[in-house]
Every structure is written in structure tokens, then in C-alpha cells.
Design a protein around this motif. Structure first.
Motif, PDB file in Angstrom:
ATOM      1  N   PHE A 118       0.829  -1.199   0.000  1.00  0.00           N
ATOM      2  CA  PHE A 118       0.000   0.000   0.000  1.00  0.00           C
ATOM      3  C   PHE A 118       0.873   1.263   0.000  1.00  0.00           C
ATOM      4  O   PHE A 118       0.636   2.198  -0.768  1.00  0.00           O
ATOM      5  CB  PHE A 118      -0.930   0.012   1.217  1.00  0.00           C
ATOM      6  N   PRO A 172       3.328   1.110  -3.628  1.00  0.00           N
ATOM      7  CA  PRO A 172       2.689   0.251  -4.626  1.00  0.00           C
ATOM      8  C   PRO A 172       3.593   0.065  -5.842  1.00  0.00           C
ATOM      9  O   PRO A 172       4.187   1.027  -6.347  1.00  0.00           O
ATOM     10  CB  PRO A 172       1.406   0.999  -4.972  1.00  0.00           C
ATOM     11  N   VAL A 200       2.347   1.235 -10.445  1.00  0.00           N
ATOM     12  CA  VAL A 200       1.280   2.233 -10.606  1.00  0.00           C
ATOM     13  C   VAL A 200       1.481   2.945 -11.931  1.00  0.00           C
ATOM     14  O   VAL A 200       2.609   3.253 -12.305  1.00  0.00           O
ATOM     15  CB  VAL A 200       1.322   3.289  -9.490  1.00  0.00           C
ATOM     16  N   ARG A 219      -8.236  -0.310 -12.569  1.00  0.00           N
ATOM     17  CA  ARG A 219      -7.968  -0.441 -14.006  1.00  0.00           C
ATOM     18  C   ARG A 219      -6.599  -1.089 -14.181  1.00  0.00           C
ATOM     19  O   ARG A 219      -5.613  -0.646 -13.580  1.00  0.00           O
ATOM     20  CB  ARG A 219      -8.005   0.916 -14.697  1.00  0.00           C
ATOM     21  N   PHE A 239      -1.304  -0.507 -13.110  1.00  0.00           N
ATOM     22  CA  PHE A 239      -2.670  -0.345 -12.598  1.00  0.00           C
ATOM     23  C   PHE A 239      -2.911   1.067 -12.100  1.00  0.00           C
ATOM     24  O   PHE A 239      -1.980   1.819 -11.763  1.00  0.00           O
ATOM     25  CB  PHE A 239      -2.940  -1.331 -11.451  1.00  0.00           C
ATOM     26  N   LYS A 240      -4.174   1.383 -12.072  1.00  0.00           N
ATOM     27  CA  LYS A 240      -4.636   2.562 -11.340  1.00  0.00           C
ATOM     28  C   LYS A 240      -5.830   2.117 -10.502  1.00  0.00           C
ATOM     29  O   LYS A 240      -6.709   1.408 -11.006  1.00  0.00           O
ATOM     30  CB  LYS A 240      -5.039   3.679 -12.299  1.00  0.00           C
ATOM     31  N   THR A 241      -5.837   2.538  -9.267  1.00  0.00           N
ATOM     32  CA  THR A 241      -6.900   2.072  -8.382  1.00  0.00           C
ATOM     33  C   THR A 241      -7.458   3.215  -7.556  1.00  0.00           C
ATOM     34  O   THR A 241      -6.711   4.041  -7.039  1.00  0.00           O
ATOM     35  CB  THR A 241      -6.376   0.953  -7.455  1.00  0.00           C
ATOM     36  N   VAL A 272      -5.604  -1.254  -3.147  1.00  0.00           N
ATOM     37  CA  VAL A 272      -4.312  -0.795  -3.672  1.00  0.00           C
ATOM     38  C   VAL A 272      -3.277  -1.912  -3.555  1.00  0.00           C
ATOM     39  O   VAL A 272      -2.564  -2.234  -4.517  1.00  0.00           O
ATOM     40  CB  VAL A 272      -3.835   0.468  -2.914  1.00  0.00           C
ATOM     41  N   MET A 310      -2.654   8.112  -8.502  1.00  0.00           N
ATOM     42  CA  MET A 310      -2.873   6.706  -8.857  1.00  0.00           C
ATOM     43  C   MET A 310      -4.352   6.367  -9.036  1.00  0.00           C
ATOM     44  O   MET A 310      -4.730   5.195  -9.106  1.00  0.00           O
ATOM     45  CB  MET A 310      -2.213   5.763  -7.849  1.00  0.00           C
ATOM     46  N   SER A 311      -5.180   7.380  -9.158  1.00  0.00           N
ATOM     47  CA  SER A 311      -6.608   7.128  -9.298  1.00  0.00           C
ATOM     48  C   SER A 311      -7.017   7.039 -10.764  1.00  0.00           C
ATOM     49  O   SER A 311      -6.647   7.899 -11.569  1.00  0.00           O
ATOM     50  CB  SER A 311      -7.407   8.250  -8.628  1.00  0.00           C
ATOM     51  N   PRO A 312      -7.759   6.015 -11.125  1.00  0.00           N
ATOM     52  CA  PRO A 312      -8.223   5.917 -12.521  1.00  0.00           C
ATOM     53  C   PRO A 312      -9.277   6.972 -12.850  1.00  0.00           C
ATOM     54  O   PRO A 312      -9.637   7.135 -14.012  1.00  0.00           O
ATOM     55  CB  PRO A 312      -8.817   4.508 -12.587  1.00  0.00           C
TER      56      PRO A 312
END
Ligand SMILES: Cc1ncc(COP(=O)(O)O)c(C=O)c1O
Ligand SMILES: Cc1ncc(COP(=O)(O)O)c(C=O)c1O
Ligand code: FES
Ligand code: FES
Lengths: 145, 386, 386, 145
Positions: free
Chosen positions: A10, A13, A16, A38, A54-56, A63, B380-382
Motif C-alpha cells: 500500500f 505500490p 502504478v 484499471r 494499474f490505477k486504483t 491498492v 494513482m486514481s483511474p
């Protein structure tokens, strides 16, 4: 409440980001908790996953499982990647609290969704891969109390 | 690392003076308050003292205060006992969509027992319109239960107005004052409150103790049946240390209320103004004027609450969130949804609730931390594209 | 004047080690156990530890222990929730005439809700006959609730036999073990106990905390509705200091049980034998063999309980009585009436319940005092002619 | 829970005992709480109460009110004794806890019963004196809760 491994993934990560012109992209969410993940896959001609990002938008477990899942599938073939189940991800993270198990499903489904996208784009069928759900919360039920 | 505790709406640190007051009742005056000997008399006197303090604080009579195990029990009791005692009159109850679960889940239970509940909407600030309350009253309405102040977004409801309406229509009025008791002036007579719930640990008192005020004349049934404690209305050996601690906490809270909340209000507004100035895509939740002095609630778009909380915790800052991920259930805060926030915005909420000890430095440290965390999580957010 | 405390069945002195264990959770680890940050984690861990200790002590799984505010709440919960969850199966409940009021008044409430309750008779020693339990079972019986040990006369009931009968008939079995937990060995599996109530302050733990054991698989409804605490089954901010204290008290009680009760048993029998030898017209109540190690209960004819208590109190001795005058109500102890004592004899009962600290000297002082008091009161009794 | 005066009369009860060949004896009880009180009166030819004694099987309040009531009627005429109500006794004792009010009724009724006995024995009628109840608990009711 989280294991050290979860906290590590977390806080730091792995993987990313986004992959431009990815071989496959999958976005999944859990409508109930509202979290979204994603996954981007870069798959070479031999069907080996060269890169994964990824993106979260989600909780700590979301995460961490994204991070761990991307680590686990990197370098694997598409078929091998299918074996990266949510259980495998959880084990690799030394477990998750019971209420957080569904978060790891997000990671599994995210990978599947990206693979499905890759298969569709390339007109192939990946054995054992079912069309992923957009919303992994379907079918969950609250008990009466 | 200094701990910055900004979750005083969840629970508070027990004041040293409260612990001090409780201690003798564990090992020295440990007698059962219902016994006849001198040792029990000590317990009984201590309970009486606490009851007197609390009653005086809300303009009630001591014999209208019934000690319970906390806010949840008080809420359950008020609703279930009223339903039982007045079901001949009718089976309709009015409440709001932003009540605590101790009210809402109890209402759902009552619905399963054949009662009908109207859950009033609130406006975008979480305010209940007294006219809506009045419009919802029917001939078979037996109870109106509206919280004094909301625990998530801090909005203070127009309790006096609602009380007047309830009285005019001859309907009982209960208010969940768990967040307001000791924090806002309350007068049960002026406000026409018939029942009121409170919980000790929200005002630097101990956990596991609360009270229900029940106006004399209200037909009340027991919720916990058994021994003859609390004028036969609430069974169970009296939790003397808890009651003593609650009494002490109430005494301290009432004595410091004006000054303390003035300080909190200033810090609160300072924090809010820094958020609004320095962080993009922020939304402050709750009424800006009718608001608990110690409550800040903000949504940071594109990020998720639990992740923020964990990162804040790593910096020694305790806060809370209406995010689904932090509640036992998967649903995001029903309060944030009720004020019209979409799922994904509600998801990125932070609640910061100040205490008597909170300093300006702590507020600054916290805002700086949140700025950094929000930026990191957005990256890091979609959902976030800058 | 040294205090001689012989009312340990009413409540006990909180052990210093228990208070010690609780203290950090008031001012240092004061976090809400349901929060996510490290401070809350401390509370959560402490609660887990206490739950583990208690579960281990009765052979239960930790997740089968639900903390409550005390024995009364546990009893109310067990009965009301079972009634609610199983009412489709049937509406018949079996209990005994000598249960605590937390059971009896709850049963009366259930009767008002349309349930049918069989109150089993007991023999002259307060023993329930397992055959009577079996004979009372009907196709619509959903629950048997029989106390583990009686709080007034100390009689220990044949719980394992009753449990086996309940299991054989597929009926749930609850036992009020408020007096027995920590005092008698209990194994929920061997004894086929499905639910069990306990209260912290009866074993040198704090007041205002208890638990209900609920066997996995039992359909259980909430009694206090609200937040998601206790696996969503018992709402209310966790009383962390109380839970910690209860855990510590249970640990100490289990560790010392054998030795402690052996000592108590000896003192108890010594006291009883002095009563029988030295005071005329005395009757020992309760079973002489199946009896709590620390319970002495005697009736002294022609005198009244409250008067004895006051005179004992003047000598620094704390005891209790089943006399009407000492209860909130006017009726003398329903337990003494159930074992067949006439009103006026029940009226002159004394209960003396020993603790870990009770000494032989204290017993002697007490017996001497009682001799004198009984003689004095008899001299002014209109019932006594010598 | 008791006032100092109550405790004093409980610890050092005045007028305990019996009167042989009493002018009047009255025994009353409260069947519900089970307490019993017996009052003995020695009344002279002028209708003045020369002596008064009691025996009581009852709680602290019962003993104290017996003691106080006997004190209060001593030296009074029969008519004056009628004015020694349970309220007067309670006041003289600086009050009783609410649950103990009924105990003081026992004292009032005890005096009345002894006076009634005296009147019957002597064939006279005492103005304002009604036939006392044997059981003072009649008519009490418990509320539902
Ligand atoms: C057998 C029994 N059950 C229940 C209770 C009620 O426990 P509490 O007073 O702690 O609620 C008691 C003690 O008062 C008891 O002795
Ligand atoms: C508004 C409100 N009502 C009820 C409760 C329940 O109180 P407790 O957890 O002390 O039972 C709380 C706090 O948790 C609250 O904030
Ligand atoms: S992903 Fe929704 S709670 Fe974890
Ligand atoms: S006389 Fe019966 S309780 Fe006092």
C-alpha cells in the motif's frame, strides 16, 4: 488490521501507472463499495506478459492487491496469469481481514478483464477465461439481523 | 511522533479527572447501589450526584434520567418502548434519513414488527425542514425521532422548532443528542423534548455508559427487564464507576462548554478555509452555520477514504471517513448519500472532529498532510485526469 | 472498624490487577475499537485478547462470545432474540420458578407478546428435576432457560443433564451462569449449552460489562440494533476498558478457581455448622451438596431480614436478605417461596456470600454478631414466645 | 437510607415489650411484605394513655415507627391519639424513603387497632375511629412495566 506485506504494497505500490497502447485494458468496479480498478497489460507475441500497470481508486486492500497482482502476473504467460486468483494474491500478501476479501476479487477480475480485452482485440479465445463482470458485487447478499 | 487525535466524534480520551473520580468506586466503594448497608449507600449517593448533575445540565428532573449502557441502548429503548407503549394509539413513526444506525436499524426492526416509518429527506446541508416534519404527522403518528446534531457532517437540526410542532400535535418527540450533549446548550422544556439519548464516551467520559431522559408522564416500558434498578425501568446492577465518570465528564463539559466550543469553532473554520483555498476539488459537507463546533467534513474527489485514513495514520493522525471501506458494511455513508452526494464522491470523505486539546499547529500539520496524501492518491486514481 | 464483606453474590470488589489492566484504555489507548488507525488497533487487540480468554475458559470459540453491558442484558437478549428468530417454529419456552428476575420478567414480557412459558417447580432444595424438563417439552418448545446456579440459595442445577435432554429434543438451551462463571467449571460443548449469560462484576471484574455466549449455528437476532460492533449483533461503541477488565478478571478467576473455591467451601461449611449448632430455629436453604462454594443462606425464624441487615451493617458486616423489605418490591424472595418456605420464614433469611479474601476470623465475628442480633430481634418479635 | 432519627429509634427502640392486662391490644400486618406489629395500650379512667408498648416483626422502618408512635401517644387522650397519623410519625422521624411509607401506616393502624380493642372491651364508641384493617396492603397495585 493489515499485514506488513499489505502495508508495504500500500505504501510503496508497484506498477502504478498506465501503459500506452496496451495490449489489453480492463476496468472493474464493485458498485457496492464503489471501488474501481484499471489494469493495463503489455503482452508480447508469445503471449507473455511483459508489463503490467494499474490505477486504483479504493481502499488499502484494493491498492495492495492491485500492486501484488500486477507483480504476480508480470513475466507470466496468459494461461499462467489465469492462475493468479484472488486467493493467490491474498496468500502472497499474508492474508486480508475477512471484510476485505472482496477487494482481492477486484484484482483477480481486473486481470481477467484486461485479458478479455486483449483476447477480443486479437480475436482469440483464452481457454478458461469467462467474460468478466463489470461489477463484482453482484450476487452478494446481506443477512437479516 | 506526536499523536494528532481528530476523531472525537467516534470517541474521546477519558479525562484524567474523570478517571480519578471513578477510581474509588472500583476498589473502595464497590458496593452494589441497591443494597442497604453503608457501603452500598456510598454507591447510591454517588449515582444520585451524577444524576443530579446531568439532569441540571438539560433542565430535567433527576428522576427523569435513566442510566443505560450507551447511546445505542438509549436509542433502542426510546423507540422500541414507545412503540410498545403507544401501539394502541398508532403505529407510525417519523424520523430522518441521516439518523445514526442505532435509530435507523431500530426503525427497520420496528417495520418488521408492523410499524410504519417515514424517513424524512434532508437538504443538501443535511438540514431537516420542520415543515416536512409537520406534513408527515398523521393521526396514528406516535413518535418523532430527530437527532440533535449529525455525527458525520455536524449539522445541527432545528430541534426547538420540531419540538414545538410535536407538542402542538400531541406527538412524542425523541432526540438522539449523542453528539450534542455537552457540546450544545440543551433545555428539554424549552425545546419540548420528551426523550433524549446521550453517551458518556463522546464527552471525555467513559465508554459503556449513557442515559435516556424520559419526561415524566411519558408512558414508558422497560427495554432491559429484570431487577428493580433505575426505578424499575432499566434492570442491571448499576455501573457505579461508569455513572460517576459520566457525571464528572458532564460537569466538566458544561463548565467549559462556552469557551471550549468557541475555540473549536475558530480552529474548525480555519481548517475549512485552508482546505478550500489550498486543495482543488474539495467539497465541505454539512451546514456551514448550524454546525457542531468541532466538526469538519470534506470530500476530496477522485480519492478514496480508507486510503487517506491509512496514510494519515502513518503520520500519526487519527481521522475517520464515510467511505464504504471503513464501515462494517459495504455501503458508503448513508448520510452523505442523503445529502445528495454521488457514490464516488461520498467515497472520498474525511471527517475530522476536534477536541478540547486540539491546537492550531495540529490543524496545520493535518492540512499539510492531507494536501500531500490527496495529491499522491489522485496520481494513482483511474478517475483523475489532470 | 474492619469491613467484613459477605455479599459477593450481589457484587464484588474489583481486583486491583483488573483496575490496573483497565487503566491504560481510558487515557492512553482510548481509541474506538472499530476504527482503522493504530490507536484503534490497540483497542481491538485488547478486545480480542479478552474474548480469547473468556472463550477458552468455557470451551467456546472466540467468535461465539458477544460482549454486553451485563448479565441482565445477556438474559434479555438470549430470550427475546430466540423468541423472535424461532417464533415460526413455536412459541413455547421452558424455565424455572427460581430464575433471576432478568429471566422471569423477560418471560412475563414474552407472555404479553403471545409466547407461552412453563415455569418449572423446584424441590425443597431448589433443584430442578431433569425429568420435569423433559416432560415439559412440546413440539412448539423453542427454548429451555435454566440457571447454572441460583443467586440466592446457591443451588447448582443439573446443567449437563438438562443440556443433553435439550439437545436430544432439538430444543435450544440457554443458561444464566452469572453466579457460576469463574466459580464452577463450565464446558459449553460437553454440557450442550447453546447460550450462556455472564456478568463481569460478579467475579471481581468491573460493573457494566457482561457477555452472551451464542453457539455457532444458532439463529440469532440483535437486541441492541445499530452499528456493526460484535459481528453486527450487538451495537454500541465497544466498552474497551470494561472488556479488558472482564478478560483480566476471568483470567484470574480461572487460574485461582480450584484453590479458591476449596477454601470457600471449607469456610462455608464451617459457618453453616456453627449456625446449626449455636442458633435455635435456624434453617439452611439450598442444596447442601450441589451448592456454590461461597454461598450460605439461612432463615432465622421470628425475625425479619432487613432489621438483621441493618444491625449487621452497624457492626461493619455486609450481607443480604431475601426479605421483602430489602427488595424494591414488597414480595419476599420468589426463590424462597418456590422452595416452599412460608412468607414469615422467608422473611427472616440472610444470604452470606464469601469471597477470595474472606477469613475464618471474619466468619467467626459474623456468626457471633448474628447470634446476638437474632436474640435481640426475637425479644421484640410478636411471633416469638420462649 | 434512613435518617438519624430513624436509626436512633431502630437501635434504641422505646417501649418494646408487652403490657399485661392491657386496656387494648391491636395486631396489624401487611400481608404483602409480611410484617407484623402489635401495640399494647394502658388507658386510665380518664381516657388518657398511661403506657404503651409494642412488639414488631418487620423492617428498620417498622421498628422505628413503632417506637416513635408509642412515644407520641403516651400521655395523650384517646381522641388526641387519633391524630397521631402515619404522617405525624414520619415527620417526627425526619422522613422515610418512599418505599418505606407503608411501614408507617402499620404504626398508625396498630394504634387504631389497639384503640378499637379498647373501645370494644369497654362498649364505647370513639369518634372518628374506623374498624382497622387486619392487612394494610389491601388496595395496593403494581404498575405494568
Ligand atoms: C443469576 C443472575 N442473573 C442475572 C443477574 C443480573 O446481572 P447484572 O446485574 O450484572 O445485569 C444476576 C445479578 O444481579 C444474577 O445473580
Ligand atoms: C448520533 C449518534 N447516535 C448514537 C451513537 C451510539 O452511541 P454508542 O456507540 O455509545 O452506543 C453514536 C455514536 O456512536 C452517535 O454518534
Ligand atoms: S475495494 Fe472496496 S472495500 Fe476494498
Ligand atoms: S414494614 Fe414491611 S417493609 Fe417495612
Amino acid at each position: 488490521m493489515y499485514s506488513e506485506k499489505v502495508m508495504d504494497h500500500f505504501q510503496n505500490p508497484r506498477n502504478v501507472g498506465e501503459i500506452e497502447n496496451a495490449s489489453g485494458v480492463g476496468t472493474v468496479g464493485n458498485a457496492k463499495c464503489g471501488d474501481i480498478m484499471r489494469i493495463y497489460l503489455d503482452i508480447d507475441d508469445n503471449g507473455v506478459i511483459q508489463d503490467c500497470k494499474f490505477k486504483t481508486f479504493g481502499c488499502g486492500a484494493a491498492v495492495a492487491t492491485s500492486s501484488m497482482a500486477t507483480e504476480l502476473v508480470k513475466g507470466k504467460t496468459v494461461q499462467e496469469a489465469l492462475l493468479v486468483t484472488n486467493k493467490a494474491v491474498m496468500e502472497a500478501l499474508d492474508g486480508l481481514p475477512p471484510v476485505k476479501v472482496h477487494c482481492s476479487l477486484l484484482a483477480e477480475e481486473g486481470i481477467h478483464a484486461a485479458l478479455w480485452d486483449y483476447a477480443e482485440k486479437n480475436g482469440i479465445v483464452i481457454e478458461g477465461l469467462k467474460k468478466p463482470k463489470n461489477d463484482i458485487s453482484e450476487g452478494e447478499e446481506e443477512e437479516e439481523y | 511522533m506526536e499523536l494528532i487525535y481528530l476523531d472525537n466524534a467516534a470517541t474521546t480520551r477519558t479525562d484524567e479527572r474523570v478517571v480519578e473520580a471513578m477510581l474509588p468506586y472500583f476498589t473502595q466503594y464497590y458496593g452494589n447501589a441497591s443494597t442497604i448497608y453503608a457501603l452500598g449507600e456510598e454507591s447510591r449517593k454517588a449515582v444520585t450526584r451524577a444524576r443530579d448533575i446531568i439532569a441540571a445540565g438539560i433542565g430535567a428532573k433527576p428522576e427523569e434520567i435513566y442510566f443505560t449502557a450507551g447511546g445505542s441502548e438509549s436509542d433502542n429503548w426510546a423507540l422500541k418502548a414507545t412503540a410498545e407503549a403507544y401501539k394502541e394509539k398508532g403505529k407510525h413513526i417519523i424520523t430522518s434519513k441521516i439518523e445514526h444506525h442505532a435509530i435507523l436499524h431500530t426503525c427497520e426492526w420496528l417495520e418488521r414488527q408492523g410499524f410504519e416509518v417515514t424517513y424524512l429527506d434532508v437538504d443538501e446541508n443535511g438540514c431537516i425542514n420542520p415543515a416536512d416534519v409537520e406534513a408527515a404527522i398523521r393521526p396514528d403518528t406516535i413518535l418523532i425521532s430527530i437527532m440533535f446534531a449529525n455525527n458525520e457532517i455536524g449539522t445541527i437540526e432545528p430541534i426547538a422548532e420540531i419540538g414545538a410542532i410535536a407538542r402542538a400535535h400531541g406527538v412524542l418527540f425523541h432526540t438522539d443528542a449523542v453528539q450534542a450533549f455537552g457540546q450544545e446548550p440543551i433545555q428539554v422544556d424549552e425545546m419540548n423534548i420528551d426523550m433524549l439519548s446521550s453517551s458518556g464516551h463522546k464527552l471525555n467520559g467513559p465508554k459503556g455508559i449513557g442515559f435516556l431522559y424520559i419526561r415524566k408522564g411519558v408512558k414508558i416500558r422497560s427495554f432491559v427487564h429484570g431487577g428493580a434498578q433505575e426505578r424499575k425501568r432499566r434492570a442491571g446492577t448499576e455501573n457505579v464507576p461508569g455513572i460517576v465518570g459520566f457525571g464528572k465528564a458532564a460537569e466538566l463539559a458544561f463548565a467549559s462548554m462556552e469557551e471550549r466550543t468557541a475555540r473549536e469553532r475558530e480552529l474548525r473554520d480555519y481548517m475549512i478555509s485552508r482546505f478550500e483555498k489550498e486543495i482543488p476539488y474539495v467539497k465541505i459537507n454539512g451546514d456551514r452555520e448550524h454546525r457542531l463546533a468541532n466538526n469538519v467534513n470534506a470530500c476530496f474527489r477522485f480519492v478514496e477514504g480508507e486510503s487517506m485514513l491509512i496514510m494519515l495514520d502513518m503520520k500519526g493522525i487519527c481521522a475517520s471517513s464515510g467511505s464504504a471501506c471503513t464501515s462494517g458494511s459495504l455501503d458508503p455513508s448513508h448520510v452523505l448519500l442523503a445529502i445528495g452526494l454521488p457514490h464516488e464522491i461520498a467515497h472520498g470523505s474525511l471527517r475530522l472532529t476536534l477536541g478540547a486539546d486540539t491546537t492550531k499547529e495540529q490543524i496545520d500539520t493535518t492540512v499539510d498532510a492531507i494536501k500531500e496524501i490527496v495529491a499522491h492518491l489522485r496520481s494513482m486514481s483511474p478517475l483523475y485526469e489532470d
